[in-house]
Design a protein around this motif. Structure first.
Motif, mmCIF file in Angstrom:
data_model
loop_
_atom_site.group_PDB
_atom_site.id
_atom_site.type_symbol
_atom_site.label_atom_id
_atom_site.label_comp_id
_atom_site.label_asym_id
_atom_site.label_seq_id
_atom_site.Cartn_x
_atom_site.Cartn_y
_atom_site.Cartn_z
ATOM 1 N N THR A 204 0.843 -1.207 0.000
ATOM 2 C CA THR A 204 0.000 0.000 0.000
ATOM 3 C C THR A 204 0.878 1.257 0.000
ATOM 4 O OG1 THR A 204 -0.133 -0.001 2.428
ATOM 5 C CG2 THR A 204 -1.860 -1.185 1.226
ATOM 6 N N PHE A 205 2.163 1.069 -0.344
ATOM 7 C CA PHE A 205 3.103 2.201 -0.348
ATOM 8 C C PHE A 205 3.179 2.826 -1.737
ATOM 9 C CE2 PHE A 205 4.294 -0.413 3.226
ATOM 10 C CZ PHE A 205 4.532 0.535 4.220
ATOM 11 N N HIS A 206 2.704 4.060 -1.826
ATOM 12 C CA HIS A 206 2.774 4.814 -3.078
ATOM 13 C C HIS A 206 2.729 6.308 -2.741
ATOM 14 C CE1 HIS A 206 -1.598 5.244 -2.563
ATOM 15 N NE2 HIS A 206 -1.655 3.925 -2.422
ATOM 16 N N ASP A 207 2.935 7.147 -3.739
ATOM 17 C CA ASP A 207 3.071 8.590 -3.485
ATOM 18 C C ASP A 207 1.868 9.192 -2.766
ATOM 19 O OD1 ASP A 207 5.515 8.491 -4.660
ATOM 20 O OD2 ASP A 207 5.134 10.047 -6.165
ATOM 21 N N GLU A 208 0.667 8.798 -3.168
ATOM 22 C CA GLU A 208 -0.525 9.413 -2.564
ATOM 23 C C GLU A 208 -0.698 9.006 -1.101
ATOM 24 O OE1 GLU A 208 -2.440 11.941 -3.723
ATOM 25 O OE2 GLU A 208 -0.796 11.919 -5.144
ATOM 26 N N ASN A 209 -0.337 7.758 -0.780
ATOM 27 C CA ASN A 209 -0.408 7.343 0.623
ATOM 28 C C ASN A 209 0.694 8.030 1.429
ATOM 29 O OD1 ASN A 209 -1.986 5.984 2.474
ATOM 30 N ND2 ASN A 209 -1.582 3.953 1.615
ATOM 31 N N LEU A 210 1.825 8.286 0.792
ATOM 32 C CA LEU A 210 2.889 9.049 1.453
ATOM 33 C C LEU A 210 2.401 10.450 1.818
ATOM 34 C CD1 LEU A 210 5.668 10.012 2.351
ATOM 35 C CD2 LEU A 210 6.385 10.035 -0.053
ATOM 36 N N VAL A 211 1.779 11.120 0.870
ATOM 37 C CA VAL A 211 1.288 12.486 1.112
ATOM 38 C C VAL A 211 0.264 12.494 2.237
ATOM 39 C CG1 VAL A 211 -0.060 14.389 0.105
ATOM 40 C CG2 VAL A 211 1.789 13.332 -1.207
ATOM 41 N N ARG A 212 -0.684 11.552 2.200
ATOM 42 C CA ARG A 212 -1.751 11.530 3.210
ATOM 43 C C ARG A 212 -1.210 11.130 4.585
ATOM 44 N NH1 ARG A 212 -5.103 14.655 3.735
ATOM 45 N NH2 ARG A 212 -4.829 14.501 5.954
ATOM 46 N N SER A 213 -0.328 10.115 4.612
ATOM 47 C CA SER A 213 0.221 9.664 5.894
ATOM 48 C C SER A 213 1.102 10.750 6.509
ATOM 49 C CB SER A 213 1.041 8.378 5.717
ATOM 50 O OG SER A 213 0.202 7.304 5.370
ATOM 51 N N ALA A 214 1.911 11.411 5.678
ATOM 52 C CA ALA A 214 2.770 12.491 6.181
ATOM 53 C C ALA A 214 1.919 13.638 6.716
ATOM 54 C CB ALA A 214 3.705 12.977 5.079
ATOM 55 N N ALA A 215 0.833 13.964 6.003
ATOM 56 C CA ALA A 215 -0.065 15.033 6.468
ATOM 57 C C ALA A 215 -0.719 14.642 7.790
ATOM 58 C CB ALA A 215 -1.128 15.328 5.407
ATOM 59 N N ASP A 216 -1.165 13.374 7.897
ATOM 60 C CA ASP A 216 -1.770 12.883 9.145
ATOM 61 C C ASP A 216 -0.808 13.038 10.314
ATOM 62 O OD1 ASP A 216 -4.179 12.169 8.076
ATOM 63 O OD2 ASP A 216 -3.888 9.999 8.236
ATOM 64 N N LEU A 217 0.426 12.573 10.112
ATOM 65 C CA LEU A 217 1.411 12.605 11.192
ATOM 66 C C LEU A 217 1.764 14.038 11.559
ATOM 67 C CD1 LEU A 217 3.732 9.696 10.022
ATOM 68 C CD2 LEU A 217 2.247 9.699 12.023
ATOM 69 N N PHE A 218 1.869 14.889 10.534
ATOM 70 C CA PHE A 218 2.207 16.282 10.816
ATOM 71 C C PHE A 218 1.081 16.960 11.607
ATOM 72 C CE2 PHE A 218 2.094 20.783 10.033
ATOM 73 C CZ PHE A 218 3.382 21.139 10.393
ATOM 74 N N GLU A 219 -0.155 16.774 11.140
ATOM 75 C CA GLU A 219 -1.295 17.421 11.805
ATOM 76 C C GLU A 219 -1.440 16.923 13.240
ATOM 77 O OE1 GLU A 219 -4.478 16.506 9.121
ATOM 78 O OE2 GLU A 219 -3.532 17.624 7.485
ATOM 79 N N ALA A 220 -1.363 15.589 13.410
ATOM 80 C CA ALA A 220 -1.527 15.016 14.750
ATOM 81 C C ALA A 220 -0.345 15.369 15.640
ATOM 82 C CB ALA A 220 -1.672 13.500 14.649
ATOM 83 N N GLY A 221 0.833 15.483 15.045
ATOM 84 C CA GLY A 221 2.050 15.671 15.829
ATOM 85 C C GLY A 221 2.360 17.095 16.207
ATOM 86 N N SER A 222 1.612 18.046 15.677
ATOM 87 C CA SER A 222 1.930 19.434 16.006
ATOM 88 C C SER A 222 0.798 20.106 16.763
ATOM 89 C CB SER A 222 2.254 20.240 14.739
ATOM 90 O OG SER A 222 1.165 20.239 13.837
ATOM 91 N N ASP A 223 -0.426 19.940 16.310
ATOM 92 C CA ASP A 223 -1.511 20.729 16.879
ATOM 93 C C ASP A 223 -1.883 20.315 18.303
ATOM 94 O OD1 ASP A 223 -3.631 22.849 16.096
ATOM 95 O OD2 ASP A 223 -4.736 21.263 17.117
ATOM 96 N N SER A 224 -1.951 19.014 18.566
ATOM 97 C CA SER A 224 -2.443 18.565 19.872
ATOM 98 C C SER A 224 -1.507 18.995 20.997
ATOM 99 C CB SER A 224 -2.628 17.044 19.881
ATOM 100 O OG SER A 224 -1.438 16.405 19.472
ATOM 101 N N THR A 225 -0.207 18.842 20.804
ATOM 102 C CA THR A 225 0.732 19.212 21.868
ATOM 103 C C THR A 225 0.796 20.724 22.027
ATOM 104 O OG1 THR A 225 1.999 17.264 21.196
ATOM 105 C CG2 THR A 225 3.015 18.713 22.797
ATOM 106 N N ALA A 226 0.757 21.457 20.915
ATOM 107 C CA ALA A 226 0.750 22.926 21.000
ATOM 108 C C ALA A 226 -0.471 23.406 21.771
ATOM 109 C CB ALA A 226 0.767 23.522 19.589
ATOM 110 N N THR A 227 -1.630 22.789 21.503
ATOM 111 C CA THR A 227 -2.867 23.165 22.200
ATOM 112 C C THR A 227 -2.755 22.875 23.694
ATOM 113 O OG1 THR A 227 -4.151 22.723 20.202
ATOM 114 C CG2 THR A 227 -5.371 22.815 22.265
#
Length: 416
Positions: A204-227
Motif C-alpha cells: 500500500t506504499f505509493h506517493d498518494e499514501n505518502l502524502v496523506r500519511s505524512a499530512a496525518d502525522l504532521f497534523e496530529a504531531g503538532s496541533d495537539s501538543t501545541a494546544t
C-alpha cells in the motif's frame, strides 16, 4: 460511550473496537488513505507499522529527539522574551515551535517563526481542525451530495488540498536529492519503502499514501501538543502558586543555565505532576476519535453488533470523583502521593489505548515535559493589566482549543 476507565481499558485494547466508521467527509478528503481516519484494514496496518518503526529510527524515545526539543525550546524562549514584558498572543509561536519538531522528523528541517509560507500552512491547519468539528461540515456526513454546492465544506476541502500540496512539494524536492544509503527523514524512508515494495502486490506504499500519511502525522504531531501547552499557560497564570513552586523546584535542581532532560523527571516530581495535570485539565480531545466495531463482540455481558459506533468519554474518565483527589480543580496533587512522589492514577489515559492509541505518545510526552520545564525555568507568565476574564470552556472542534488570549512574558532573574 465508555464512561469509566475500566470499561475503556477493556474495550480499546481489542481489535474488535479498532475500526473507524464510514464518514463521507473523511472519504471525500482522504480517499481512504493515511493512518488516522482510515478503518482497521491491511493498508492501515502497513502504514501504522511503518510509521511507528520509522519515527523510532528518527529519534522517538532517544536522546536525539530530546536535543531537537531542547534546541527548539531555546528558540521559543527567545521569541517569547522579544516583547520585553509587553503583551503577546502566544498562539502562533507555540504552534510553530511544536510543528518544527515533527517537521524535522518528517521533512528534515525546521522553519523560522517569521516564515510566511509556513505561517500560512499552520493557519490552514488550525482552520480545518475547527471546521471539521463545526455543524456546517458535519451536515456533509448526512447529505454528502452538498459537495456539489458552495458552503464551509468547500473551504475545508480547499484547505486540505493546499496542505496536501505543501507536503507534495516536499516529496518532489526529496526525490531530487534522495540518497538511498542515507535517508534524512520520514519522507526519504517512505520513498525507499515504495521502491522496496514495488514487486509486492499487497503493498500500500505509493506517493498518494505518502502524502496523506505524512499530512496525518504532521497534523496530529503538532496541533495537539501545541494546544496542550497553550492550556498549560492559562492554568499556570491562573494558579501563580503552582507556577512559582515549579520554578523553585526547577531552579533548585537545574539552576538557571542547565537545560532539563527526561532523566530529570524523578528529581522534579512537582513539575512532572503539573505537566500531567495540564493534560488532565486541558482534556483536548474530550471524546477521543470515533471507533467502530469491526466484528460482533461482547463487552461486560452485552452483545455488540459489528458496525456499532463507540466513543470513550475522556471528560468523565479524567474527572471521575472516585479516581481523583481534586477532580474539578487544577491541582498537581492529583499526581503526587502522600510522600510528594510522582504517582500516576490508572484513569490517566489521554493518549487512549490499544491499536488506535496515539502514534506520537512518546514524542508528546518528551515535548510536554521539556518545553514546559524550560519555559518555567526562564520565564514568569502573567496577565496583561487590561486582561478580560477568559471562558475556560474553550472552543470545540475535534480538538478543544482555548479562547484566544494574550500574556506577559518576563525573564526570570538568572543571577540569583
Amino acid at each position: 460511550m465508555f464512561n469509566t476507565v475500566q470499561v475503556a481499558k477493556e474495550a480499546l485494547v481489542q481489535d474488535a473496537f479498532a475500526g473507524r466508521p464510514h464518514l463521507p467527509i473523511v472519504d471525500w478528503i482522504t480517499n481512504g488513505l493515511g493512518i488516522v481516519a482510515v478503518t482497521f484494514n491491511h493498508s492501515w496496518r502497513q502504514q501504522r507499522r511503518f510509521a511507528l518503526h520509522t519515527l523510532r529510527n528518527f529519534g522517538l524515545g532517544k536522546k536525539s529527539i530530546e536535543s531537537r526539543v531542547l534546541e527548539e525550546s531555546q528558540y521559543l524562549i527567545a521569541e517569547m522574551l522579544k516583547e520585553k514584558g509587553r503583551s503577546v498572543n502566544p498562539h502562533h509561536i507555540i504552534q510553530n515551535a511544536l510543528s518544527n519538531i515533527i517537521c524535522s522528523i518528517m521533512f528534515g528541517d525546521r522553519f523560522d517563526y517569521d516564515d510566511k509560507r509556513f505561517e500560512y500552512f499552520l493557519k490552514l491547519l488550525n482552520e480545518n481542525i475547527l471546521l471539521i468539528g463545526s455543524a456546517a461540515v458535519q451536515i456533509f456526513n448526512f447529505a454528502p451530495f452538498i459537495k456539489h454546492f458552495p458552503g464551509p465544506h468547500q473551504k475545508f476541502k480547499q484547505n486540505v488540498n493546499e496542505l496536501s500540496g505543501f507536503v507534495r512539494h516536499e516529496v518532489e524536492e526529496h526525490k531530487k536529492t534522495l540518497d538511498p544509503d542515507s535517508p534524512r527523514d520520514f519522507i526519504d524512508a517512505y520513498l525507499l519503502e515504495i521502491e522496496k515494495q514495488k514487486s509486492n502486490k499487497d503493498s500500500t506504499f505509493h506517493d498518494e499514501n505518502l502524502v496523506r500519511s505524512a499530512a496525518d502525522l504532521f497534523e496530529a504531531g503538532s496541533d495537539s501538543t501545541a494546544t496542550t501547552i497553550r492550556w498549560g499557560l492559562l492554568f499556570l497564570i491562573q494558579n501563580p502558586d503552582v507556577q512559582e513552586r515549579c520554578h523553585e523546584e526547577i531552579v533548585q535542581v537545574l539552576g538557571y543555565d542547565r537545560l532539563p532532560c527526561m532523566d530529570d523527571r524523578d528529581r522534579l516530581p512537582y513539575t512532572l505532576a503539573t505537566v500531567h495535570e495540564i493534560q488532565r485539565c486541558g482534556n483536548i480531545v474530550p471524546f477521543g476519535l470515533i471507533h467502530e466495531t469491526i466484528q460482533p463482540t461482547n463487552l461486560h455481558g452485552y452483545d455488540i453488533p459489528q458496525g456499532t459506533v463507540v466513543m470513550a468519554n475522556f471528560t468523565a474518565i479524567l474527572s471521575n470523583k472516585e479516581n481523583w483527589k481534586h477532580p474539578d480543580t487544577f491541582n498537581p496533587e492529583n499526581f503526587l502521593d502522600e510522600n510528594g512522589h510522582f504517582s500516576k492514577p490508572e484513569s490517566f489515559i489521554p493518549f487512549s489505548l490499544g491499536p488506535r492509541s496515539c502514534l506520537g505518545e512518546t514524542l508528546a510526552k518528551t515535548e510536554l515535559f521539556l518545553f514546559i520545564t524550560s519555559l518555567l525555568q526562564r520565564i514568569h507568565f502573567s496577565w496583561p493589566p487590561d486582561a478580560q476574564p477568559i471562558d475556560m470552556d474553550g472552543i470545540m472542534g475535534i480538538v478543544r482549543y482555548p479562547q484566544p488570549f494574550s500574556i506577559i512574558c518576563c525573564s526570570r532573574d538568572t543571577k540569583k
